[in-house]
Scaffold this motif. Structure first.
Motif, mmCIF file in Angstrom:
data_model
loop_
_atom_site.group_PDB
_atom_site.id
_atom_site.type_symbol
_atom_site.label_atom_id
_atom_site.label_comp_id
_atom_site.label_asym_id
_atom_site.label_seq_id
_atom_site.Cartn_x
_atom_site.Cartn_y
_atom_site.Cartn_z
ATOM 1 N N ASP A 108 0.853 -1.208 -0.052
ATOM 2 C CA ASP A 108 0.088 0.040 -0.083
ATOM 3 C C ASP A 108 0.789 1.189 -0.032
ATOM 4 O O ASP A 108 1.655 1.474 0.972
ATOM 5 C CB ASP A 108 -0.862 -0.045 1.135
ATOM 6 N N ILE A 109 0.798 2.062 -1.018
ATOM 7 C CA ILE A 109 1.901 3.464 -1.152
ATOM 8 C C ILE A 109 1.420 4.424 -0.109
ATOM 9 O O ILE A 109 2.361 5.121 0.162
ATOM 10 C CB ILE A 109 1.411 4.137 -2.598
ATOM 11 N N LEU A 110 0.163 4.191 0.602
ATOM 12 C CA LEU A 110 -0.017 5.226 1.696
ATOM 13 C C LEU A 110 0.154 4.737 3.055
ATOM 14 O O LEU A 110 -0.197 5.116 3.970
ATOM 15 C CB LEU A 110 -1.544 5.642 1.570
ATOM 16 N N ASP A 111 1.001 3.521 3.136
ATOM 17 C CA ASP A 111 1.227 2.613 4.289
ATOM 18 C C ASP A 111 1.990 3.610 5.366
ATOM 19 O O ASP A 111 1.529 3.264 6.733
ATOM 20 C CB ASP A 111 1.749 1.550 3.991
ATOM 21 N N PRO A 112 2.722 4.391 4.963
ATOM 22 C CA PRO A 112 3.476 4.904 6.111
ATOM 23 C C PRO A 112 2.500 5.955 7.025
ATOM 24 O O PRO A 112 2.971 6.332 8.020
ATOM 25 C CB PRO A 112 4.410 5.996 5.221
ATOM 26 N N ILE A 113 1.340 6.330 6.339
ATOM 27 C CA ILE A 113 0.670 7.401 6.985
ATOM 28 C C ILE A 113 -0.369 6.670 7.814
ATOM 29 O O ILE A 113 -0.858 5.741 7.517
ATOM 30 C CB ILE A 113 -0.147 8.167 5.833
ATOM 31 N N THR A 114 -0.662 7.417 9.098
ATOM 32 C CA THR A 114 -1.611 6.896 10.094
ATOM 33 C C THR A 114 -2.948 6.752 9.458
ATOM 34 O O THR A 114 -3.525 7.775 8.859
ATOM 35 C CB THR A 114 -1.758 7.801 11.181
ATOM 36 N N PRO A 115 -3.596 5.621 9.200
ATOM 37 C CA PRO A 115 -4.805 5.262 8.488
ATOM 38 C C PRO A 115 -6.082 6.211 8.959
ATOM 39 O O PRO A 115 -6.770 6.823 8.111
ATOM 40 C CB PRO A 115 -4.939 3.809 8.830
ATOM 41 N N ASP A 116 -6.110 6.528 10.228
ATOM 42 C CA ASP A 116 -7.273 7.372 10.687
ATOM 43 C C ASP A 116 -7.197 8.924 10.079
ATOM 44 O O ASP A 116 -8.305 9.215 9.765
ATOM 45 C CB ASP A 116 -7.238 7.332 12.309
ATOM 46 N N LEU A 131 -6.340 9.438 6.995
ATOM 47 C CA LEU A 131 -7.082 9.777 5.894
ATOM 48 C C LEU A 131 -8.680 9.765 5.766
ATOM 49 O O LEU A 131 -9.099 10.098 4.469
ATOM 50 C CB LEU A 131 -6.490 8.681 4.802
ATOM 51 N N THR A 132 -9.396 9.429 6.813
ATOM 52 C CA THR A 132 -10.631 9.370 6.848
ATOM 53 C C THR A 132 -11.087 10.704 7.561
ATOM 54 O O THR A 132 -12.425 10.779 7.603
ATOM 55 C CB THR A 132 -11.092 8.042 7.588
ATOM 56 N N LYS A 133 -10.628 11.676 7.619
ATOM 57 C CA LYS A 133 -10.976 12.757 8.369
ATOM 58 C C LYS A 133 -10.916 13.976 7.563
ATOM 59 O O LYS A 133 -10.640 15.134 8.102
ATOM 60 C CB LYS A 133 -10.095 12.972 9.771
ATOM 61 N N SER A 134 -10.892 13.833 6.214
ATOM 62 C CA SER A 134 -10.750 15.164 5.529
ATOM 63 C C SER A 134 -11.650 16.150 5.767
ATOM 64 O O SER A 134 -11.428 17.392 5.676
ATOM 65 C CB SER A 134 -10.969 14.516 3.883
ATOM 66 N N GLU A 135 -12.964 15.712 5.920
ATOM 67 C CA GLU A 135 -14.030 16.945 6.213
ATOM 68 C C GLU A 135 -13.554 17.472 7.471
ATOM 69 O O GLU A 135 -13.858 18.836 7.393
ATOM 70 C CB GLU A 135 -15.414 16.062 6.030
ATOM 71 N N GLU A 136 -13.286 16.833 8.565
ATOM 72 C CA GLU A 136 -13.225 17.476 9.659
ATOM 73 C C GLU A 136 -11.676 18.513 9.633
ATOM 74 O O GLU A 136 -11.735 19.450 10.130
ATOM 75 C CB GLU A 136 -12.988 16.273 10.842
ATOM 76 N N LEU A 137 -11.010 18.007 8.948
ATOM 77 C CA LEU A 137 -9.535 18.832 8.767
ATOM 78 C C LEU A 137 -9.931 19.981 7.868
ATOM 79 O O LEU A 137 -9.307 21.077 8.152
ATOM 80 C CB LEU A 137 -8.728 17.818 7.956
ATOM 81 N N LEU A 138 -10.845 19.804 6.792
ATOM 82 C CA LEU A 138 -10.943 21.090 6.144
ATOM 83 C C LEU A 138 -11.756 22.117 6.951
ATOM 84 O O LEU A 138 -11.494 23.201 6.756
ATOM 85 C CB LEU A 138 -11.901 20.478 4.707
ATOM 86 N N GLU A 139 -12.689 21.690 7.862
ATOM 87 C CA GLU A 139 -13.362 22.726 8.632
ATOM 88 C C GLU A 139 -12.268 23.279 9.479
ATOM 89 O O GLU A 139 -12.448 24.518 9.634
ATOM 90 C CB GLU A 139 -14.593 21.741 9.369
ATOM 91 N N THR A 140 -11.357 22.620 10.187
ATOM 92 C CA THR A 140 -10.722 23.241 10.981
ATOM 93 C C THR A 140 -9.480 24.082 10.026
ATOM 94 O O THR A 140 -9.158 25.224 10.681
ATOM 95 C CB THR A 140 -9.554 22.040 11.594
ATOM 96 N N TYR A 141 -9.232 23.793 8.803
ATOM 97 C CA TYR A 141 -8.394 24.555 8.278
ATOM 98 C C TYR A 141 -9.016 25.798 7.685
ATOM 99 O O TYR A 141 -8.217 26.936 7.858
ATOM 100 C CB TYR A 141 -7.955 23.691 6.716
ATOM 101 N N ARG A 142 -10.136 25.737 7.484
ATOM 102 C CA ARG A 142 -10.795 26.995 6.999
ATOM 103 C C ARG A 142 -11.026 28.043 7.901
ATOM 104 O O ARG A 142 -10.908 29.354 7.619
ATOM 105 C CB ARG A 142 -12.342 26.649 6.358
ATOM 106 N N THR A 143 -11.081 27.374 9.065
ATOM 107 C CA THR A 143 -11.537 28.419 10.304
ATOM 108 C C THR A 143 -10.350 28.747 10.723
ATOM 109 O O THR A 143 -10.225 29.828 11.821
ATOM 110 C CB THR A 143 -12.496 28.001 11.301
ATOM 111 N N ALA A 144 -8.966 28.407 10.579
ATOM 112 C CA ALA A 144 -7.669 28.795 11.162
ATOM 113 C C ALA A 144 -7.357 30.473 10.811
ATOM 114 O O ALA A 144 -7.929 30.795 9.762
ATOM 115 C CB ALA A 144 -6.778 28.139 10.852
ATOM 116 N N THR A 145 -6.690 31.026 11.888
ATOM 117 C CA THR A 145 -6.346 32.377 11.730
ATOM 118 C C THR A 145 -4.907 32.493 11.862
ATOM 119 O O THR A 145 -4.250 31.403 12.540
ATOM 120 C CB THR A 145 -6.907 33.401 12.722
ATOM 121 N N PRO A 146 -4.008 33.360 11.207
ATOM 122 C CA PRO A 146 -4.349 34.500 10.681
ATOM 123 C C PRO A 146 -4.777 34.246 8.950
ATOM 124 O O PRO A 146 -5.261 35.150 8.510
ATOM 125 C CB PRO A 146 -3.259 35.319 10.682
ATOM 126 N N TYR A 147 -4.644 33.247 8.628
ATOM 127 C CA TYR A 147 -5.182 32.776 7.388
ATOM 128 C C TYR A 147 -5.079 31.045 7.100
ATOM 129 O O TYR A 147 -4.733 30.499 8.166
ATOM 130 C CB TYR A 147 -4.067 32.874 6.158
#
Length: 479
Positions: A63-71, A73-89
């Motif tokens: 699996d090419i993504l084997d080095p990355i913690t599996p969990d 890769l399943t949290k893209s929506e949660e990470l996007l929400e946190t990303y968009r609301t972060a400051t100063p950008y």
């Protein structure tokens, strides 16, 4: 399946399309259809799983993504929400990015097999270790660092690039397969000054921290990632004056003549970084920081490392097919402006001789009228490129005379052009060096800087506090 109402005969269509009114036949047909549907769904699910598995497989079969913690890769929506609301950008931070033990292996590989190259400019001071963009599969160095190559393949794979697009809100297919990253080491005294990272087609910047977790990195160690707010600044382009875009009521009460003059001026809004960072991020082992680079917006820097431990990281970018909009606002573009000053965007003003400087500032009205912007009009077409004897006499009161000769200045200039930095030892005369050192020591004592002074102050002050040194006499005007 839909159940029939009570006391009514069920009407079911068999696989040939015939209507069957018999209850038993209907029940039998329903079970058969349900069994067939379940079988088809399982086959479809198995097919999808096989396709996904094949898509994620590397050339070696794993699996090419084997080095990355599996969990993660399943949290893209949660990470996007946190990303968009972060400051100063918008920016993101992922902890425990790789599986336990994986980055430890990479850290060992880098320590045992890589060599560092010192690089210093007026923007940064860093030791670069391995340029992963130019590290080819199968090369001698690559074979000695299999885990590092495995991470490189993972984070630049189509699957992971798609994940990056999702967690930053980019359209699918925005990021190309260009590999642009390197392993860096910030030792004591190393730093990176404020900039926005916009060069060419760079789209997303990321940092994977490899700092040794034992002991944990603290703010007293320095080396924090610093994020700055973009502050709007009004620029009058006609005469080069720049003012804050919030001028108060005075601008509302201009007379007609002044208004007519202002109408002829071209005023533009540009963005500059705030004097102090709005947010800082510690380089915690096995964490990933990332953000979309935007001209005149994504201002950041690396705080000077103050401890004896190395700040190790893998720093890189994902690229897009085209350069970003408003490229003219990028830090590099503004610094590279031709026919302009070294660190300003106003008209270039040649070096003044000491005698001319004095006549411009202390002379009578007649002398002042003969100058334009502090320079004699007669010299407007002939910039001074060498120090006069009068200049040398004036500067020699403060500076080591060895640096004031024509031969020395030419050599200093040549070396600076070639290496982007020059170190001049014993630059000031001893008496001035002593005076400055004594004055600085007194200020450090007042602010509680240094181990001895912190003890006296009860360890209440630290050089990591950004307000240290700011007073009525010294104000922060830029990062």
């Amino acid at each position: 399946m839909t159940s029939s109402p009570p006391n009514k005969r069920a009407r079911t269509t068999n696989h040939n399309g015939s209507i069957i009114d018999d209850d038993d036949a209907s029940s039998s047909s329903a079970k058969k259809d349900e069994s067939t549907q379940d079988k088809e769904e399982k086959e479809e699910e198995a097919t999808s799983t096989t396709v996904a598995a094949n898509t994620n497989k590397s050339e070696s079969g794993g699996d090419i993504l084997d080095p990355i913690t599996p969990d993660i890769l399943t949290k893209s929506e949660e990470l996007l929400e946190t990303y968009r609301t972060a400051t100063p950008y918008p920016h993101g931070m992922i902890h425990n990015f790789c599986k336990d033990g994986f980055l430890d292996e990479i850290l060992t590989e880098l320590k045992n097999n890589s060599k560092v190259k010192f690089k210093e400019t007026d923007l940064f001071r860093v030791y670069q270790s391995v340029d992963l963009g130019n590290l080819q599969e199968g090369s001698e160095l690559a074979t000695k660092m299999p885990n590092l190559m495995k991470l490189k393949r993972a984070i630049y794979s189509p699957q992971y690039r798609n994940f990056v697009e999702r967690i930053t809100g980019l359209e699918e297919g925005t990021l190309t397969d260009e590999v642009d990253c390197a392993a860096n080491c910030h030792a004591k005294g190393c730093h990176l000054l404020c900039h926005d990272d916009v060069i060419g087609t760079r789209k997303v910047s990321y940092i994977i921290y490899l700092t040794d977790p034992d002991p944990l990195w603290t703010k007293e160690d320095g080396g924090r990632l610093e994020l700055y707010e973009a502050v709007a600044e009004e620029k009058i382009t006609k005469d080069g004056d720049c003012t804050d875009n919030n001028d108060g009521d005075d601008n509302k009460n201009k007379n007609d003549d002044k208004q007519n003059k202002d109408d002829k001026d071209q005023t533009t809004i540009r963005y500059v970084p705030s004097a102090l960072p709005i947010k800082t991020i510690l380089p915690v082992f096995n964490s990933l920081a990332y953000f979309v680079v935007r001209p005149g917006v994504s201002f950041h820097s690396v705080q000077e490392v103050t401890c004896d431990r190395p700040r190790l990281s893998i720093q890189g970018w994902y690229h897009a097919k085209e350069t970003p909009e408003q490229m003219e606002n990028a830090t590099l573009q503004r610094l590279k402006s031709t026919e302009r000053g070294e660190d300003t965007e106003g008209d270039f003003e040649p070096l003044l001789g000491a005698s001319e400087e004095v006549s411009a500032t202390e002379g009578n009205d007649a002398a002042t009228n003969e100058t334009t912007n502090g320079r004699k009009s007669s010299d407007s077409e002939t910039p001074i490129t060498a120090l006069s004897e009068e200049d040398k006499s004036f500067l020699s009161k403060y500076i080591n005379a060895a640096y004031l000769t024509t031969e020395s200045t030419n050599e200093i200039r040549k070396r600076f052009e070639e290496e982007s930095s020059v170190k001049l030892r014993h630059f000031l005369l001893d008496r001035w060096n002593a005076k400055i050192k004594d004055a600085s020591a007194k200020e450090d004592e007042r602010d509680g800087l240094g181990a001895d002074n912190r003890k006296k102050a009860g360890a209440s002050s630290s050089s990591s506090e950004y307000t240290v040194g700011i007073s009525d006499c010294w104000k922060a005007v830029g990062p």
